[in-house]
Design a protein around this motif. Structure first.
Motif, PDB file in Angstrom:
ATOM      1  N   THR A  15      36.591  41.847  44.624  1.00  0.00           N
ATOM      2  CA  THR A  15      36.293  40.401  44.492  1.00  0.00           C
ATOM      3  C   THR A  15      34.769  40.207  44.444  1.00  0.00           C
ATOM      4  O   THR A  15      34.009  41.079  44.899  1.00  0.00           O
ATOM      5  CB  THR A  15      36.804  39.611  45.724  1.00  0.00           C
ATOM      6  OG1 THR A  15      36.073  40.086  46.880  1.00  0.00           O
ATOM      7  CG2 THR A  15      38.297  39.815  45.953  1.00  0.00           C
ATOM      8  N   THR A  17      33.054  38.436  46.353  1.00  0.00           N
ATOM      9  CA  THR A  17      32.534  38.495  47.735  1.00  0.00           C
ATOM     10  C   THR A  17      32.268  39.942  48.142  1.00  0.00           C
ATOM     11  O   THR A  17      31.236  40.243  48.763  1.00  0.00           O
ATOM     12  CB  THR A  17      33.575  37.882  48.718  1.00  0.00           C
ATOM     13  OG1 THR A  17      34.011  36.660  48.160  1.00  0.00           O
ATOM     14  CG2 THR A  17      33.018  37.689  50.095  1.00  0.00           C
ATOM     15  N   MET A  43      36.889  46.510  38.748  1.00  0.00           N
ATOM     16  CA  MET A  43      37.281  45.732  39.931  1.00  0.00           C
ATOM     17  C   MET A  43      38.773  45.873  40.228  1.00  0.00           C
ATOM     18  O   MET A  43      39.599  45.701  39.328  1.00  0.00           O
ATOM     19  CB  MET A  43      36.982  44.247  39.708  1.00  0.00           C
ATOM     20  CG  MET A  43      35.519  43.918  39.639  1.00  0.00           C
ATOM     21  SD  MET A  43      35.259  42.205  39.102  1.00  0.00           S
ATOM     22  CE  MET A  43      35.703  41.288  40.592  1.00  0.00           C
ATOM     23  N   GLY A  44      39.109  46.139  41.481  1.00  0.00           N
ATOM     24  CA  GLY A  44      40.506  46.152  41.929  1.00  0.00           C
ATOM     25  C   GLY A  44      41.427  46.920  40.999  1.00  0.00           C
ATOM     26  O   GLY A  44      41.178  48.080  40.688  1.00  0.00           O
ATOM     27  N   SER A  77      32.381  44.911  36.162  1.00  0.00           N
ATOM     28  CA  SER A  77      31.815  45.120  37.506  1.00  0.00           C
ATOM     29  C   SER A  77      30.332  45.449  37.457  1.00  0.00           C
ATOM     30  O   SER A  77      29.575  45.050  38.334  1.00  0.00           O
ATOM     31  CB  SER A  77      32.606  46.161  38.303  1.00  0.00           C
ATOM     32  OG  SER A  77      33.038  47.198  37.507  1.00  0.00           O
TER      33      SER A  77
END
Ligand code: ASP
Ligand code: MG
Length: 391
Positions: A15, A17, A43-44, A77
């Motif tokens: 995320t 954050t 990401m993720g 990212s």
């Protein structure tokens, strides 16, 4: 001042954050006087999501297009990470693998790094700019965009560390480091402080997802100080180093691979070379080649490959028996193939399940037990206890 390559895995960057959190850690390093090169994963679950989208369009998408698609994950990212650092008043530039001259073979979806040109990387560092590099990707000599295989960002990080002669390469992940046993199997698994390149390489090949196997190979070849560290605490993680530098133990860790199938074939004409030729031609990857009598062989393969394997051999086999839900448990360490005390303990543990233990295979620092999936927990836990691998 040290030059550190820091690689962040997908779950650590899931995320904005989390990206901001890691950017703050990097900025602290830089403010402490270090030079940092950041390598990012997508990401993720982005890479998985992209693959699922491609599958909706075409059952077997063109591998060239797959590479174009998947490399986009790391671009997202890298740019966000760079923005995060810029917002903390750290000058950063993001670069794709191709922009920093990571030259690879042309094998789409599984390319190997041939060389690193790195001009833009060096000039950014010279100008006091922190480079943020998209992991897992490169460009072939014919200017095609390639990827390095799933989990390949680790390999990008280690290859860049070798090119830069970095002081160390830190691979950040959502776990605390490398464990003696998979913590999902036993929550008392111990964190391994130091492990040899050889042991780590074997573990990576055996399915420990912590490091991409090629990254360990490159680290060993160029003697790079490689660390696996937690993204979300200040733990020291695991250091991968030369065997000479660490205390040698008989059993360092236990890993397992599941969802395998054990198949025994008998051929009509007794020609097992021909049978293997078929598997080779169909590109079926084998986990283990077990026995060879005159006219039959047994192999262990990924359960997903089973149909492929059966269809390419059915016309030459007289009988085939299949055991599904097979697992291979592997003990890794300096004593597992030769130390009779270790072997005695292992045989005592597995004796109880002997009807469901199909064989033992040893190689220098690995002892593998082929068994049924339901025994993985029992055997791993008993062995972990016997070899002092639990906290
Ligand atoms: N994003 C790629 C993957 O999920 C590469 C990596 O994470 O290292 O496999
Ligand atoms: Mg990974």
């Amino acid at each position: 001042m040290a030059l550190i390559v820091k690689k962040f895995g997908g779950s650590s960057l899931a995320t904005p954050t989390l990206i901001m959190h890691l950017a703050k850690r990097v900025s602290a390093d830089i403010k402490n006087g270090n030079k940092v090169v950041v390598v990012v994963s997508a990401m993720g679950k982005t890479t998985n999501d992209f693959m699922a989208m491609a599958k909706q369009i075409a059952g077997q998408p063109e591998e060239r297009e797959m590479d174009m698609l998947l490399t986009a994950g790391e671009r997202i990212s890298m740019s966000l990470f760079s923005m995060a650092l810029n917002s903390l008043k750290i000058k950063a530039y993001s670069f794709t693998g191709s922009q920093v001259g990571i030259i690879t073979t042309g094998e789409h979806t599984n390319a190997k790094i041939l060389s690193v040109k790195g001009e833009r990387l060096l000039s950014a560092l010279n100008d006091g700019i922190t480079p943020i590099i998209a992991g897992f990707q490169g460009v072939s000599n014919s200017k095609e965009i390639t990827t390095l295989g799933r989990g390949g960002s680790d390999t990008t990080a280690v290859a860049l560390s070798a090119f830069l002669n970095a002081d160390r390469c830190e691979i950040f992940t959502d776990v605390d480091g490398v464990f003696t046993v998979d913590p999902r199997i036993n929550s008392n698994a111990k964190l391994i402080n130091e492990i040899s390149y050889d042991e780590m390489l074997v573990m990576a090949h055996l399915g420990s997802k912590v490091l991409h196997p090629r990254s360990v190979e490159i680290a060993q070849r160029y003697n790079i100080k490689l660390l696996v560290k937690p993204s979300f605490n200040e733990g020291d993680g695991t250091m991968i180093t030369n065997a000479e530098n660490i205390e040698s133990v008989k059993v360092r860790s236990i890993s397992s691979r599941q969802n395998l199938a054990l198949i025994n074939f008998k051929t009509a004409d007794g020609n097992i070379v021909n049978l293997m030729k078929r598997l080779n031609k169909a590109n079926v990857k084998i986990e283990l080649f077990i026995t060879k009598s005159n006219d039959s062989i047994s192999v262990v393969v990924d359960q997903e490959k089973l149909n492929e394997l059966l269809s390419c051999t059915e016309d030459i086999c007289t009988s085939v028996s299949i055991n599904n839900d097979i697992a291979i448990i592997s003990l890794v360490g300096a004593g597992v193939s030769t130390d009779t005390e270790v072997l005695e303990k292992i045989l005592a543990i597995t004796e109880k399940y002997s009807n469901d233990v199909f064989g033992f295979f040893t190689d220098k620092i690995v002892l593998s037990i082929v068994t049924k999936q339901p025994y993985v927990e029992k055997i791993s836990n008993e062995a972990a206890k016997a070899f002092n691998l639990l906290g």
